[in-house]
Structure formats: C-alpha cells, structure tokens
Design an enzyme around this catalytic site. Structure first.
Site, PDB file in Angstrom:
ATOM      1  CE1 TYR A  57      -3.155   3.052   0.609  1.00 11.61           C
ATOM      2  CE2 TYR A  57      -1.671   3.574   2.437  1.00 11.61           C
ATOM      3  CZ  TYR A  57      -2.693   3.936   1.575  1.00 11.61           C
ATOM      4  OH  TYR A  57      -3.237   5.188   1.665  1.00 11.61           O
ATOM      5  N   GLY A  64      -5.140   6.133  -0.247  1.00  9.42           N
ATOM      6  CA  GLY A  64      -6.490   6.265   0.287  1.00  9.42           C
ATOM      7  C   GLY A  64      -7.466   5.345  -0.407  1.00  9.42           C
TER       8      GLY A  64
END
Length: 519
Positions: A57, A64
C-alpha cells in the site's frame, strides 16, 4: 547553546520542542550505530518486501480510496512525488517560523521510532532543515486530522524533494534557489518516504505544544492578576488561607493558591472590610485557574506520547514476524481532545479576568477607586474616561473566546470518497485553541493594565506601597511596570497593549521564581 539528541531511545519532551522552535537549542541525530542500523533495517524491509511481494500500500498502489489501483513498476519511483504535489492545495495563514520548526522536530521524532521504513538520509535532511533554519512555507488550513496532516505536511515533503518555497534568512524564496545557493542536493523520495512524512500528526501536535506553554503562562499570570486585584480592591486575603484549601486539595489548585498567597503575604491587615466575602471572581479564582494547572500534567503526557510515537501508515514489524502493519495511527484524536479541553479551560480564565476588570473599573464595586480608574482629578476629571474603552474591548475579546470553545473534534466529516469517513479534526482544534489563547491573552493584558492602574492609584493615596507586596510581585511590578503606562489624561493605548501582549506570548517576564525554575 544546548544540543538536543533524538533517536528511538532519546525521546523529545515538550520543553525540547519549545527550545527548538524558538532557536534556543539545536537538534542532533543520535550518532550510535545501533540507531542508524535500526533505521536502515526498516528501509531495507520495505525494499525487500517490495521485491518479494510486489504489492505494498502506498508504494505500488494509489493512496487512500485508490488503494485498489496498482501502479506499474516503472512508475513506482514517481509516486512519492505525486503524493506531495496533489496535496499542495493548502490555504489560510502560513505557520509562523517557531511553529514550522516545531513541525519539523515533531515529525523527526516520530520517524526516529524506526518503524516507518524511511532512510537515514531522510532523517538527516530534516535535521539539516532545522540546523540551517531552512523552513518550509506551510499553509495552516486544509487538514481534517486524518489521515494525519496530509496537506500541510506535503509542504515539508515537497521542500525535501527540492520543490515549493521556504523561509530563509527572513525571506520567502524558491526552495531550489536556496538549495543551489547552499550547494544542497534535493533528496529523492524513496518508496514510502513521502507517505511517512505526510501521514502523521506533526502539525496539530506542534501547534498543541505552543498552546500548552502559552496556556501555562496565562494561568500563572492569572494568579498574579488575582493577587493584584485583591490588593487593589482591599479584599480579604484570608480567602486564600492554606488551611482552607487543605480541605479541597486538588494539587494544581493548591499550587495556584500558594502563588496568590505568596503575593499577598504582606497585605495590610487593616483594610476596611465592606464585605465579609469578596466576589467570586476574586474568591474563587484558584478554583478556576486550578483546573488548568491540574490538567497540564495530563496534557503534557498525552502530547509527549504523540510526539514520540510512530503515527504514519503502514508501519513495519521488524521484531516480530516481519510484516507490514496497516492501521490508523495517523488519527489525531488525543491531540484534538487536549486542544478542545484546553480552549475550554483557557476561556474560563479569560471570563474570570474579564469579571475582575469589570469590578475594578466600576465605582459601585471597587471600594473607592475612581470610575474607569482614571488618574485625573479636579476640573479635568469630567473630560477623561480612563479604561472605559479597554474594558469594552476586554468584554468583546472574552465573548469571542467563549464563542470559540465549541469542540472541533465532534465535527468529523466523511471525506475522500468515504475512505476517511471518521476524522479527528485535531489540526482545526489546535488552531482554534491558539485563537482562544490569543483572545484570552488580550483580556489578560487589559486586566493587567487595570490592575497596575488600580495599584498605582492606591499608592498615590498612601493606602499601598511596595512593602505590602510579596517578593515575586514586587519584582514583576518593577519589571513589567516599565511597559504599562500610568493613565492620567486619555491617550490611545493600542501600541502599549500590543507590546505587552508580545511580552506575554514570549513569556518574557518571570512570574514566580520557583515555578519558572522548576517547570
């Protein structure tokens, strides 16, 4: 000048941040090899995980709500810079230079925990910005406090990458021009580094540190003003009796009443007693100010924990199973609570001081002092109005401070495609607290002018003299008194008020030697 060392084993205190923000200390990264090895281990972990798994990530994905979007491997090096750029949309006033230094120090302390996956070179760049006083130009508005202070901290990340603007030697300049002048190379943000810089609570926490020290000083000043008011009103010093307060022994309240009592230790015993009990704004002052003094240790503990915590996302697990940990440590709820609480307590002190001033200027209640504390007697008294307008101003400032006590933290907004659907509002709470402090300090300075004027009028009448004041009070009256004019004929007071407010905000004057030395 003191040098403050920071590492995972050398946390920063509020006092450290205060010193660094005001250029009264320098900061140095710990030189122990174990610290450097820890930081390298985290950075290597990110690199190895990326090579092994290919999907991390914020490193190979969008940010987000866009975390489901994969970024092609050849574009991954550009991703950190894009994070800094699309967040470059802050507005509002710029953070002050001390506030900006505090932001850099707080962010550095967090990254020194060693679990953010950044390089040691990034830490050195933050150290360099502080040591050379190259300060990012940071707009104050645009953060909802989760995922941390993304927008304002993007200005720090952008400067590290050689973009945006900086304050340098009193001028706002392009970062790249300053770097070229000083022969500094821009830092290429590695995977996770922009996210690690931006995804945290450094701005709200830095502002909270400033608010903490200003509030503490205001509380001590309010104790001093209470003693001056009691003397000027020929009040009953036994309201602050030690035995009386032993019956309700809140530690902070006990500390505040001891300060008041020390100022009143030489108060005359022969005052004519018109009222057996003084009005609440004098008699209950320790109970109002004491709330702040009692809460300061709690606030300090919360803020220091936040400063020295890893509050970005994701984090790396170096000691356990070797995992990347996804969480929400960027959430600024603790800072938001401290700031919402602080502004409530501070505005109560403003209200207290506003009531004290209202009593001092009113001949119905001030035990023989002239209306509005005008220093003029005789025929010209009808022309002069003394502190009438200053008292109106104090009432206005107090009302606005009270209006500003609405807690920001309860106004969470769902944002960013409902990914950030519960946010802390911590940065707004901190800015609100500083605004309430500004207004409350203005009330305090108005009351300071009134208290000085009232004591001088009593001295002129032969009722009081320096022998009636405690040692610390005498020292303060001589020190601060040179900046507070005696008001005889009416005159504009704006400049004098502004000068004294600046002294209060810089905490120029020692209020109580014992507390100022040991806090």
């Amino acid at each position: 000048m003191t040098t403050i060392t920071v590492s995972h084993q050398h946390p920063l205190t509020l006092d450290h941040i205060d010193l660094l923000s005001n250029r009264k200390a320098t900061l140095s990264l710990c030189g122990e090899s174990g610290f450097r090895d820890l930081i390298k281990k985290g950075s290597d972990f990110i690199t190895n995980t990326l090579d092994r798994e290919g999907l991390v990530y914020g490193i190979t994905t969008g940010y987000g709500d866009n975390c489901t979007r994969s970024v092609p491997v050849d574009l991954v090096p550009e991703l950190p810079l894009h994070l800094t750029r699309f967040h470059g949309c802050g507005l509002g006033d710029y953070l002050s230079l001390p506030q900006t230094r505090a932001v850099l120090a707080v962010r550095l302390a967090s990254l020194c925990r060693g679990v953010s996956g950044v390089t040691f070179e990034l830490l050195e760049r933050l150290e360099l910005l502080l040591s050379e006083d190259i300060l990012p130009v940071i707009p104050s508005e645009g953060s909802v406090g989760a995922s941390g202070d993304l927008t304002p901290l993007s200005y720090v990340a952008g400067v590290i990458a050689g973009e945006r603007e900086v304050w340098y030697q009193g001028e706002k300049r392009l970062t790249q021009d300053v770097y070229q002048e000083l022969n500094i190379q821009s830092h290429t943000l590695r995977p996770k580094e922009a996210l690690a810089l931006m995804n945290g609570t450094a701005v709200m926490t830095a502002l909270a540190v400033e608010a903490f020290f200003r509030a503490r000083y205001l509380g001590r000043l309010a104790a001093r003003l209470t003693a001056m008011t009691s003397l000027a009103l020929q009040g009953n010093p036994h309201h602050f009796d030690e035995t009386l307060f032993a019956a309700k022994p809140h530690p902070g309240q006990t500390k505040i009443v001891a300060l008041i009592r020390s100022d009143l230790k030489n108060a005359p015993d022969a005052f004519p007693i018109e009222r057996l009990q003084d009005r609440y704004s004098t008699r209950c002052a320790p109970h109002v100010i004491g709330v702040l003094e009692d809460m300061l240790p709690t606030f300090k503990n919360i803020l220091e924990t936040e400063i020295n915590s890893a509050n970005d996302n994701p984090l790396v697990d170096l000691e356990g199973e070797g995992r990347i940990l996804h969480g929400g440590h960027f959430y600024g709820g603790h800072v938001a609570f401290v700031m919402d609480s602080l502004k409530n307590i501070v505005s109560n002190i403003a209200d207290l001081l506003d009531r004290q001033m209202a009593t001092l200027v009113d001949p119905k209640f001030n035990h023989g002092l002239p209306a509005n504390l005008s220093g003029v007697t005789g025929r010209r008294a009808s022309l002069n109005h003394g502190l009438k307008a200053v008292q109106i101003g104090a009432s206005a400032w107090c009302a606005e401070a009270l209006k500003g006590t609405m807690p920001a933290s309860v106004f969470s907004r769902s944002t960013e495609s409902h990914n950030q659907d519960k946010v802390s509002m911590g940065t707004i709470a901190a800015r609100d607290a500083l605004r309430v402090l500004q207004l409350s300090e203005q009330v305090a300075v108005a009351q300071l002018f009134a208290a000085f004027q009232a004591l001088r009028l009593r001295e002129r009448a032969g009722i009081l003299s320096e022998k009636h004041y405690g040692d610390d009070l005498n020292f303060f009256l001589n020190d601060a008194g040179t900046h507070v004019p005696f008001i005889e004929e009416d005159e504009p007071l704006e400049n004098a008020l502004r000068q004294v407010i600046a002294h209060i905000q810089k905490r120029t004057w020692c209020l109580y030697k014992e507390t100022d030395t040991h806090d």
